[in-house]
Scaffold this motif. Sequence first.
Motif, PDB file in Angstrom:
ATOM      1  N   LYS A   5       0.835  -1.207   0.000  1.00 17.12           N
ATOM      2  CA  LYS A   5       0.000   0.000   0.000  1.00 17.12           C
ATOM      3  C   LYS A   5       0.866   1.250   0.000  1.00 17.12           C
ATOM      4  CE  LYS A   5      -4.073  -2.062   2.137  1.00 17.12           C
ATOM      5  NZ  LYS A   5      -4.925  -2.123   3.352  1.00 17.12           N
ATOM      6  N   GLN A   6       1.965   1.195   0.725  1.00 17.82           N
ATOM      7  CA  GLN A   6       2.872   2.337   0.729  1.00 17.82           C
ATOM      8  C   GLN A   6       3.441   2.601  -0.659  1.00 17.82           C
ATOM      9  OE1 GLN A   6       5.724   1.090   3.613  1.00 17.82           O
ATOM     10  NE2 GLN A   6       4.597   1.920   5.353  1.00 17.82           N
ATOM     11  N   THR A   7       3.729   1.547  -1.389  1.00 16.47           N
ATOM     12  CA  THR A   7       4.342   1.689  -2.711  1.00 16.47           C
ATOM     13  C   THR A   7       3.318   1.860  -3.818  1.00 16.47           C
ATOM     14  OG1 THR A   7       4.491  -0.739  -2.801  1.00 16.47           O
ATOM     15  CG2 THR A   7       6.462   0.455  -2.122  1.00 16.47           C
ATOM     16  N   GLU A   8       2.029   1.674  -3.483  1.00 15.23           N
ATOM     17  CA  GLU A   8       0.932   1.929  -4.424  1.00 15.23           C
ATOM     18  C   GLU A   8       0.870   0.933  -5.581  1.00 15.23           C
ATOM     19  OE1 GLU A   8      -1.325   4.018  -3.590  1.00 15.23           O
ATOM     20  OE2 GLU A   8      -0.261   5.051  -1.995  1.00 15.23           O
ATOM     21  N   TRP A   9       1.273  -0.304  -5.353  1.00 18.24           N
ATOM     22  CA  TRP A   9       1.015  -1.318  -6.373  1.00 18.24           C
ATOM     23  C   TRP A   9      -0.492  -1.502  -6.509  1.00 18.24           C
ATOM     24  CZ3 TRP A   9       4.702  -2.527  -9.541  1.00 18.24           C
ATOM     25  CH2 TRP A   9       6.033  -2.583  -9.124  1.00 18.24           C
ATOM     26  N   ASN A  10      -0.949  -1.662  -7.732  1.00 16.99           N
ATOM     27  CA  ASN A  10      -2.378  -1.812  -8.006  1.00 16.99           C
ATOM     28  C   ASN A  10      -2.532  -2.890  -9.076  1.00 16.99           C
ATOM     29  OD1 ASN A  10      -5.150  -1.390  -8.189  1.00 16.99           O
ATOM     30  ND2 ASN A  10      -4.943   0.359  -9.560  1.00 16.99           N
ATOM     31  N   ASP A  41      12.378   7.026 -11.627  1.00 15.92           N
ATOM     32  CA  ASP A  41      11.373   7.755 -10.851  1.00 15.92           C
ATOM     33  C   ASP A  41      10.210   8.227 -11.715  1.00 15.92           C
ATOM     34  OD1 ASP A  41      12.718   8.689  -7.941  1.00 15.92           O
ATOM     35  OD2 ASP A  41      14.164   8.207  -9.496  1.00 15.92           O
ATOM     36  N   GLN A  42      10.534   8.772 -12.883  1.00 17.58           N
ATOM     37  CA  GLN A  42       9.491   9.337 -13.749  1.00 17.58           C
ATOM     38  C   GLN A  42       8.520   8.262 -14.211  1.00 17.58           C
ATOM     39  OE1 GLN A  42      10.788  10.941 -17.578  1.00 17.58           O
ATOM     40  NE2 GLN A  42       9.381  12.659 -17.334  1.00 17.58           N
ATOM     41  N   LEU A  43       9.037   7.113 -14.617  1.00 15.07           N
ATOM     42  CA  LEU A  43       8.168   6.019 -15.054  1.00 15.07           C
ATOM     43  C   LEU A  43       7.337   5.516 -13.883  1.00 15.07           C
ATOM     44  CD1 LEU A  43       7.158   3.938 -17.074  1.00 15.07           C
ATOM     45  CD2 LEU A  43       9.217   2.581 -16.629  1.00 15.07           C
ATOM     46  N   ALA A  44       7.957   5.392 -12.721  1.00 14.76           N
ATOM     47  CA  ALA A  44       7.234   4.924 -11.536  1.00 14.76           C
ATOM     48  C   ALA A  44       6.028   5.808 -11.250  1.00 14.76           C
ATOM     49  CB  ALA A  44       8.166   4.880 -10.334  1.00 14.76           C
ATOM     50  N   LEU A  49       2.918   4.639  -8.992  1.00 14.21           N
ATOM     51  CA  LEU A  49       3.690   4.082  -7.893  1.00 14.21           C
ATOM     52  C   LEU A  49       4.301   5.191  -7.039  1.00 14.21           C
ATOM     53  CD1 LEU A  49       5.510   1.268  -9.895  1.00 14.21           C
ATOM     54  CD2 LEU A  49       3.618   0.971  -8.283  1.00 14.21           C
ATOM     55  N   ASN A  50       4.596   4.884  -5.809  1.00 10.65           N
ATOM     56  CA  ASN A  50       5.265   5.806  -4.908  1.00 10.65           C
ATOM     57  C   ASN A  50       6.764   5.658  -5.103  1.00 10.65           C
ATOM     58  OD1 ASN A  50       6.495   7.092  -2.705  1.00 10.65           O
ATOM     59  ND2 ASN A  50       4.759   6.671  -1.344  1.00 10.65           N
ATOM     60  N   ALA A  51       7.340   6.553  -5.891  1.00  8.40           N
ATOM     61  CA  ALA A  51       8.754   6.433  -6.245  1.00  8.40           C
ATOM     62  C   ALA A  51       9.640   6.506  -5.011  1.00  8.40           C
ATOM     63  CB  ALA A  51       9.138   7.522  -7.247  1.00  8.40           C
ATOM     64  N   GLU A  52       9.286   7.364  -4.074  1.00 12.01           N
ATOM     65  CA  GLU A  52      10.113   7.523  -2.869  1.00 12.01           C
ATOM     66  C   GLU A  52      10.137   6.229  -2.065  1.00 12.01           C
ATOM     67  OE1 GLU A  52      10.501  10.477   1.041  1.00 12.01           O
ATOM     68  OE2 GLU A  52       8.913  10.770  -0.446  1.00 12.01           O
ATOM     69  N   ALA A  53       8.977   5.578  -1.942  1.00 10.47           N
ATOM     70  CA  ALA A  53       8.907   4.346  -1.159  1.00 10.47           C
ATOM     71  C   ALA A  53       9.614   3.184  -1.844  1.00 10.47           C
ATOM     72  CB  ALA A  53       7.444   3.982  -0.892  1.00 10.47           C
ATOM     73  N   LEU A  54       9.654   3.213  -3.169  1.00  9.10           N
ATOM     74  CA  LEU A  54      10.295   2.121  -3.910  1.00  9.10           C
ATOM     75  C   LEU A  54      11.797   2.302  -4.039  1.00  9.10           C
ATOM     76  CD1 LEU A  54       7.696   1.478  -6.745  1.00  9.10           C
ATOM     77  CD2 LEU A  54       8.390  -0.145  -4.971  1.00  9.10           C
ATOM     78  N   ASN A  66      12.566 -10.935  -3.990  1.00  2.85           N
ATOM     79  CA  ASN A  66      12.636 -11.442  -2.617  1.00  2.85           C
ATOM     80  C   ASN A  66      11.326 -11.224  -1.863  1.00  2.85           C
ATOM     81  OD1 ASN A  66      15.288 -11.910  -3.319  1.00  2.85           O
ATOM     82  ND2 ASN A  66      16.160 -11.022  -1.455  1.00  2.85           N
ATOM     83  N   GLU A  67      10.621 -10.162  -2.221  1.00  4.80           N
ATOM     84  CA  GLU A  67       9.296  -9.897  -1.684  1.00  4.80           C
ATOM     85  C   GLU A  67       8.321  -9.786  -2.845  1.00  4.80           C
ATOM     86  OE1 GLU A  67       8.680  -6.683   0.960  1.00  4.80           O
ATOM     87  OE2 GLU A  67      10.380  -7.181   2.257  1.00  4.80           O
ATOM     88  N   ILE A  68       7.169 -10.430  -2.715  1.00  5.63           N
ATOM     89  CA  ILE A  68       6.145 -10.365  -3.753  1.00  5.63           C
ATOM     90  C   ILE A  68       5.124  -9.310  -3.338  1.00  5.63           C
ATOM     91  CG2 ILE A  68       4.398 -11.633  -5.051  1.00  5.63           C
ATOM     92  CD1 ILE A  68       7.292 -12.591  -5.456  1.00  5.63           C
ATOM     93  N   PRO A  69       4.908  -8.288  -4.148  1.00  4.24           N
ATOM     94  CA  PRO A  69       3.945  -7.247  -3.795  1.00  4.24           C
ATOM     95  C   PRO A  69       2.536  -7.826  -3.619  1.00  4.24           C
ATOM     96  CG  PRO A  69       5.281  -6.570  -5.666  1.00  4.24           C
ATOM     97  CD  PRO A  69       5.565  -8.009  -5.439  1.00  4.24           C
ATOM     98  N   GLU A  70       1.797  -7.244  -2.726  1.00  9.17           N
ATOM     99  CA  GLU A  70       0.421  -7.671  -2.514  1.00  9.17           C
ATOM    100  C   GLU A  70      -0.378  -7.519  -3.805  1.00  9.17           C
ATOM    101  OE1 GLU A  70      -3.448  -6.431   0.245  1.00  9.17           O
ATOM    102  OE2 GLU A  70      -1.465  -5.596   0.665  1.00  9.17           O
ATOM    103  N   GLY A  71      -1.126  -8.549  -4.136  1.00 11.60           N
ATOM    104  CA  GLY A  71      -1.957  -8.518  -5.335  1.00 11.60           C
ATOM    105  C   GLY A  71      -1.307  -9.108  -6.564  1.00 11.60           C
ATOM    106  N   ALA A  72       0.012  -9.348  -6.510  1.00 10.32           N
ATOM    107  CA  ALA A  72       0.706  -9.942  -7.657  1.00 10.32           C
ATOM    108  C   ALA A  72       0.396 -11.430  -7.745  1.00 10.32           C
ATOM    109  CB  ALA A  72       2.213  -9.737  -7.530  1.00 10.32           C
ATOM    110  N   SER A  73       0.525 -11.979  -8.940  1.00  9.58           N
ATOM    111  CA  SER A  73       0.309 -13.407  -9.173  1.00  9.58           C
ATOM    112  C   SER A  73       1.420 -13.900 -10.092  1.00  9.58           C
ATOM    113  CB  SER A  73      -1.063 -13.640  -9.806  1.00  9.58           C
ATOM    114  OG  SER A  73      -1.322 -15.018  -9.986  1.00  9.58           O
TER     115      SER A  73
END
Length: 487
Positions: A5-10, A41-44, A49-54, A66-73
Amino acid sequence: MTKSKQTEWNFDNTYARLPKSFFSDTNPTPVNSPELAIFNDQLAESLGLNAEALNTEDGAAMFAGNEIPEGASPLAQAYAGHQFGHFTMLGDGRAVLLGEQISPKDERFDIQLKGSGRTPFSRGGDGRAALGPMLREYIISEAMHALGIPTTRSLAVVTTGEPVIRETELPGAILTRVAASHLRVGTFEYAARLGNVEELQVLADYAIKRHYPDIEDNEDRYLSLLEEVIKRQAELIAKWQLVGFIHGVMNTDNVTISGETIDYGPCAFMDTYDPETVFSSIDVQGRYAYGNQPLIGGWNLARFAETLLPLLHENQDHAVELAQEKISDFSNLYQSHWLKGMRAKLGLFNEEKEDEALINDLLSMMKEHRADYTNTFRALTFEKHDDTALFGIPEFTQWHERWHVRLSRQQESKDSVNQLMQNSNPAVIPRNHRVEEALEAAVENGDYSVLGKLLDVLSKPYAHSAEQEEYCAVPKSAAPYQTFCGT
């Protein structure tokens, strides 16, 4: 908040809802110590996406798998391909599709990790990637985007802290690739080889819904799909030719249904104009030489048409006729886009019958006198003829007079002509020696400043600024340049 949620993956995962034959559920293989090497950053931000958080350790862990974002498959896609003319069953041997990011504009983009470990399609491969080729894809894909050429893009490169073995031991890396989709001609070849017409139809309907929704209700929508893919590939390859881009490995698994450039392995930009230019070490016969790219484009599309035959008509002979009629349009479509682009490079707003001869005569001189492709058109743009190898040649003087007579037969002002040429002729391209210079500094010395400066210059290819001058120079060395696919 969760990290996702912090990184805004959707994420959405429509590809994961296709028949299981098209993919294998696969997680990335974790790596020892991921670190961000470069982040877009610009593409993010354009992806929502939250460029600062990523741009953090947590972001590096996601981009490494190493970590799978929430909602990914996560999954590896299955596909086939004609590689140098020979059919092979393939698949993502070192890439994992996390899912589809839905942007603030409600656009859908694949997020794929390249170099993320072995998959069921790896065969004998290690599933990994070296830092140099991943940075190379980042540079070239972002340069292509700035040039206005449809392309996959690069969101991040992380180093893994683990070596990969190629000819030597190299630092490992993972690229995060962003694409309209990873549907390929090879995906359809795979479906056709399975022989399940129902699943082929599901794939075709999926491609239409994702990339060509305007034809979804057409009675002959599969013929329309073929037509639309042909149109996009004709325009894409014309744009490659207009800037001197050589893909290097135009296998059918590297031809997208969306019309984006994909897979920046042994690609490079041409310096000296020569249609026979080949850079790829594996293209020993010159199949994918610069001058062959339009022909190969048509050949690849014919393979796509073959996969759709069962959907075009129940009578195979009639289906073949329908497909051949569409494929026969490719050459004229390509030529039309190329001529339009070349006219713009010469400041021509209108069309005259003799334009093609004017263009080809210039190209013939450029080949004969080994003129630099990009700099010749740049010299014409600013009437600095002493900046080209053609300066002082009587044949060129005569051609130049013909060109100016041709310019006089149109209504547009000299300023308008000059602006059109500036907008059509890049000042800078990813010169091979500049790319190698940036890669060497980053890979060998951990110095990303050279790469950063190069990316900044390449982000504004039509600026024609004083700061770009040093990046316009052609290297003195006559040593042949060679590229490698990196696998």
